[in-house]
Design an enzyme around this catalytic site. Structure first.
Site, PDB file in Angstrom:
ATOM      1  NE  ARG A  23      -6.547   3.777   5.932  1.00  0.00           N
ATOM      2  CZ  ARG A  23      -5.674   4.463   6.433  1.00  0.00           C
ATOM      3  NH1 ARG A  23      -6.021   4.361   8.135  1.00  0.00           N
ATOM      4  NH2 ARG A  23      -4.222   5.220   6.022  1.00  0.00           N
ATOM      5  CG  ASP A  42       2.733   1.498   9.745  1.00  0.00           C
ATOM      6  OD1 ASP A  42       2.386   2.983  10.289  1.00  0.00           O
ATOM      7  OD2 ASP A  42       3.088   2.051   7.921  1.00  0.00           O
ATOM      8  NE  ARG A  77       0.618   9.637   9.339  1.00  0.00           N
ATOM      9  CZ  ARG A  77      -0.116   9.162   8.917  1.00  0.00           C
ATOM     10  NH1 ARG A  77      -1.158   8.832   8.129  1.00  0.00           N
ATOM     11  NH2 ARG A  77       0.855   8.018   8.882  1.00  0.00           N
ATOM     12  CB  CYS A 123      -5.203  11.409  11.144  1.00  0.00           C
ATOM     13  SG  CYS A 123      -3.137  10.463  11.170  1.00  0.00           S
ATOM     14  CE  LYS A 133      -2.036   1.916   3.759  1.00  0.00           C
ATOM     15  NZ  LYS A 133      -2.073   2.788   3.724  1.00  0.00           N
ATOM     16  CG  ASN A 134       2.003   2.656   3.412  1.00  0.00           C
ATOM     17  OD1 ASN A 134       1.471   2.960   3.439  1.00  0.00           O
ATOM     18  ND2 ASN A 134       3.253   2.186   4.645  1.00  0.00           N
TER      19      ASN A 134
HETATM   20  C1  UD1 Z   1       4.549   6.712   5.966  1.00  0.00           C
HETATM   21  C2  UD1 Z   1       3.895   5.831   5.697  1.00  0.00           C
HETATM   22  C3  UD1 Z   1       2.916   5.548   7.303  1.00  0.00           C
HETATM   23  C4  UD1 Z   1       4.381   5.605   8.228  1.00  0.00           C
HETATM   24  C5  UD1 Z   1       5.213   6.540   8.510  1.00  0.00           C
HETATM   25  C6  UD1 Z   1       6.653   5.773   8.956  1.00  0.00           C
HETATM   26  C7  UD1 Z   1       2.302   6.262   3.817  1.00  0.00           C
HETATM   27  C8  UD1 Z   1       1.575   6.371   3.313  1.00  0.00           C
HETATM   28  N1  UD1 Z   1       2.981   6.224   5.223  1.00  0.00           N
HETATM   29  O1  UD1 Z   1       3.601   8.011   6.487  1.00  0.00           O
HETATM   30  O2  UD1 Z   1       2.055   4.287   7.036  1.00  0.00           O
HETATM   31  O3  UD1 Z   1       3.710   4.612   9.892  1.00  0.00           O
HETATM   32  O4  UD1 Z   1       5.662   6.669   6.644  1.00  0.00           O
HETATM   33  O5  UD1 Z   1       7.015   5.400   8.706  1.00  0.00           O
HETATM   34  O6  UD1 Z   1       3.907   5.915   2.943  1.00  0.00           O
HETATM   35  N2  UD1 Z   1       6.641  14.972  10.237  1.00  0.00           N
HETATM   36  C9  UD1 Z   1       6.713  16.202  10.560  1.00  0.00           C
HETATM   37  N3  UD1 Z   1       6.713  17.251   9.663  1.00  0.00           N
HETATM   38  C10 UD1 Z   1       6.317  16.218   8.499  1.00  0.00           C
HETATM   39  C11 UD1 Z   1       6.531  15.465   8.213  1.00  0.00           C
HETATM   40  C12 UD1 Z   1       6.089  14.343   9.237  1.00  0.00           C
HETATM   41  O7  UD1 Z   1       6.785  16.349  12.161  1.00  0.00           O
HETATM   42  O8  UD1 Z   1       6.627  17.648   7.333  1.00  0.00           O
HETATM   43  C13 UD1 Z   1       6.912  13.203  11.572  1.00  0.00           C
HETATM   44  C14 UD1 Z   1       5.264  12.835  11.599  1.00  0.00           C
HETATM   45  O9  UD1 Z   1       4.489  13.653  13.113  1.00  0.00           O
HETATM   46  C15 UD1 Z   1       5.767  12.204  11.815  1.00  0.00           C
HETATM   47  C16 UD1 Z   1       7.472  11.362  11.432  1.00  0.00           C
HETATM   48  O10 UD1 Z   1       8.151  12.313  10.674  1.00  0.00           O
HETATM   49  O11 UD1 Z   1       5.928  12.091  13.566  1.00  0.00           O
HETATM   50  C17 UD1 Z   1       7.240  10.537  10.027  1.00  0.00           C
HETATM   51  O12 UD1 Z   1       6.068  10.773   9.496  1.00  0.00           O
HETATM   52  P1  UD1 Z   1       6.514  10.136   7.582  1.00  0.00           P
HETATM   53  O13 UD1 Z   1       7.663   9.560   7.986  1.00  0.00           O
HETATM   54  O14 UD1 Z   1       6.175  11.747   7.512  1.00  0.00           O
HETATM   55  O15 UD1 Z   1       5.111   9.698   7.739  1.00  0.00           O
HETATM   56  P2  UD1 Z   1       4.607   9.806   7.030  1.00  0.00           P
HETATM   57  O16 UD1 Z   1       5.046   9.983   5.069  1.00  0.00           O
HETATM   58  O17 UD1 Z   1       3.463  10.225   7.432  1.00  0.00           O
END
Ligand code: UD1
Length: 418
Positions: free
Chosen positions: A397, A305, A121, A116, A22-23
């Protein structure tokens, strides 16, 4: 709104082949916006997150067809639309479209994703990176409006190795002239898969899998047929269920590099684990040992995850386990439901202290998020008696007809409409 009725206590045995992750499929679908020729993504799961992403692209004029398990995507005629609140609500990953929308249309408007169920996020890292690439950004209460008229290549240093931000930066840079370098990039296997996909379309991305990614802009991408990597989290979930219930399970089409930290934990719990190519076999007698300290973190650390599913398994392990969640701050919401099943878990901030109990008791519980739902199904399968797990829509999902797969493995589980 469906629920699962689970008669637990069966051992799991047999073979299951996981579909594309999915990711990976979600960012790849977003990336298709950059290409004006037909793309085929093989072995895709028809899960609700994928269906919602395809709906968004169709609303833009893209043509998408599910042929058996293959997704045929034609974005030659798409037009620009705002990803409004309704679309953002339907799929939070819509923020991952900023990069590709900018690459194709030089502008993007996406409703702010907001909170969420697994925690805030924020998207500050996405925004800071895009600004470095010359994108003008206006944030209102509800919308992020991006003007990419002056989009240019540059060096971006991410303040944290965010998976989504790394993907967005790569996609914004693919068709941008010059060389873009992304430092402190996320190293997840899904990023490497995005790189391989873009290169299969004639792009020029290198370094994925390390913390420095280089994107050399190309003029156009061409169509291709691509098979994304198998879903390490889906594979890991079925293995966790087997570890908790006892049994002998082989999972095929696994990305072993991505599963390594998870397999180490199963071994430390006392499971027998063997890998061969893309197959992994796990044998468990069900009487597991606690894990003194399990920390989630960015790849190659233990994936957040898989944290809820492992926590469910550890509820009946011998001894006390400590789980530290270092990615999403609210990822212990499912714990209250495990407590209803008799689990002994103490939460303090980002840590869960899990004291193994002799057995969980059958209960009626509710899933509030995707992986939390998988954890509750795991716990129900480990329990002698009938449990009900509400909130199947969360599980849907990320898992395609989970009840059918589990039935083939010997579980007693049915889906019932509420
Ligand atoms: C992706 C995955 C999700 C997985 C996560 C971490 C998808 C669709 N989702 O989510 O399943 O759990 O990676 O492996 O691929 N953060 C910030 N600012 C930002 C972006 C992120 O502070 O602009 C923080 C987030 O709150 C979190 C951490 O960074 O604490 C990691 O988030 P991120 O790696 O961005 O996860 P996602 O890409 O949302």
């Amino acid at each position: 709104m469906d629920k699962f009725i689970i008669m637990g206590g069966n051992r799991l045995h047999g073979k299951v082949s996981v579909q594309s992750a999915k990711n990976t499929v979600l960012p790849l679908l977003s990336c298709c916006i950059l290409c004006k020729e037909q793309i085929v993504l093989k072995n895709c799961p028809c899960i609700s997150d994928v269906k919602k992403m395809t709906e968004i692209i169709e609303r833009m004029g893209g043509k998408i067809e599910f042929c058996d398990d293959d997704l045929k995507i034609d974005c030659s005629d798409i037009h620009y639309i705002e990803i409004n609140e309704e679309l953002t609500k339907s799929i939070r990953s819509s923020v991952f479209m900023l990069g590709s929308l900018l690459g194709r249309f030089s502008r993007a408007t996406v409703a702010y994703p907001g909170g969420c169920e697994i925690g805030k996020r924020p998207i500050d890292i996405h925004i800071a990176g895009l600004k470095t690439l010359g994108v003008q950004i206006m944030e209102t209460e509800k919308f992020i409006e991006c003007d990419g008229a002056e989009l240019h290549s540059d060096k971006i240093i991410l303040s944290m190795p965010s998976v989504g931000a790394t993907e967005n930066m790569i996609m914004a840079a693919v068709l941008t002239a010059g060389v873009t370098v992304i430092e402190n990039a996320a190293k997840e296997p899904e990023i490497e898969d995005l790189q391989n996909f873009i290169n299969a379309m004639g792009g020029n991305v290198s370094g994925a899998g390390s913390d420095k990614i280089t994107v050399v802009g190309v003029k156009r991408l061409h169509g291709c047929t691509y098979t994304p990597i198998g879903d390490r989290i889906v594979g890991g979930t079925y293995l966790a269920m087997c570890a908790g219930c006892g049994g002998d399970l082989t999972v095929c089409n696994c990305d072993m590099k991505g599963l390594s930290a998870v397999l180490d934990v199963f071994k430390a719990c006392g499971c027998w684990v063997e890998t061969c190519g893309t197959e992994v076999r796990l044998i468990s007698e069900g009487n597991l040992r606690a894990i003194p300290l399990l920390r989630t973190g960015p790849f190659p650390a233990f994936p957040t995850d898989m944290q809820p599913q492992i926590c469910a398994v550890l509820t009946t392990a011998d001894g006390v386990s400590l789980i530290e969640e270092n990615i999403f701050e609210s990822r212990f919401k499912y714990v209250r439901q495990l407590e209803l099943m008799g689990a002994d878990i103490a939460i303090q901030d980002r840590r869960a202290l899990v004291t193994g109990v002799n057995a969980l008791k059958p209960s009626i519980v509710s899933a509030e998020d995707l992986r939390g739902g998988a954890a509750l199904i795991t716990a129900a399968l480990m329990t002698d008696g009938v449990s009900v797990v509400y909130g199947a829509e969360h599980v849907d999902r990320g898992y395609f007809k989970i009840e059918e797969t589990l039935t083939t493995l010997g579980a007693d589980i049915v889906r019932v409409g509420c």
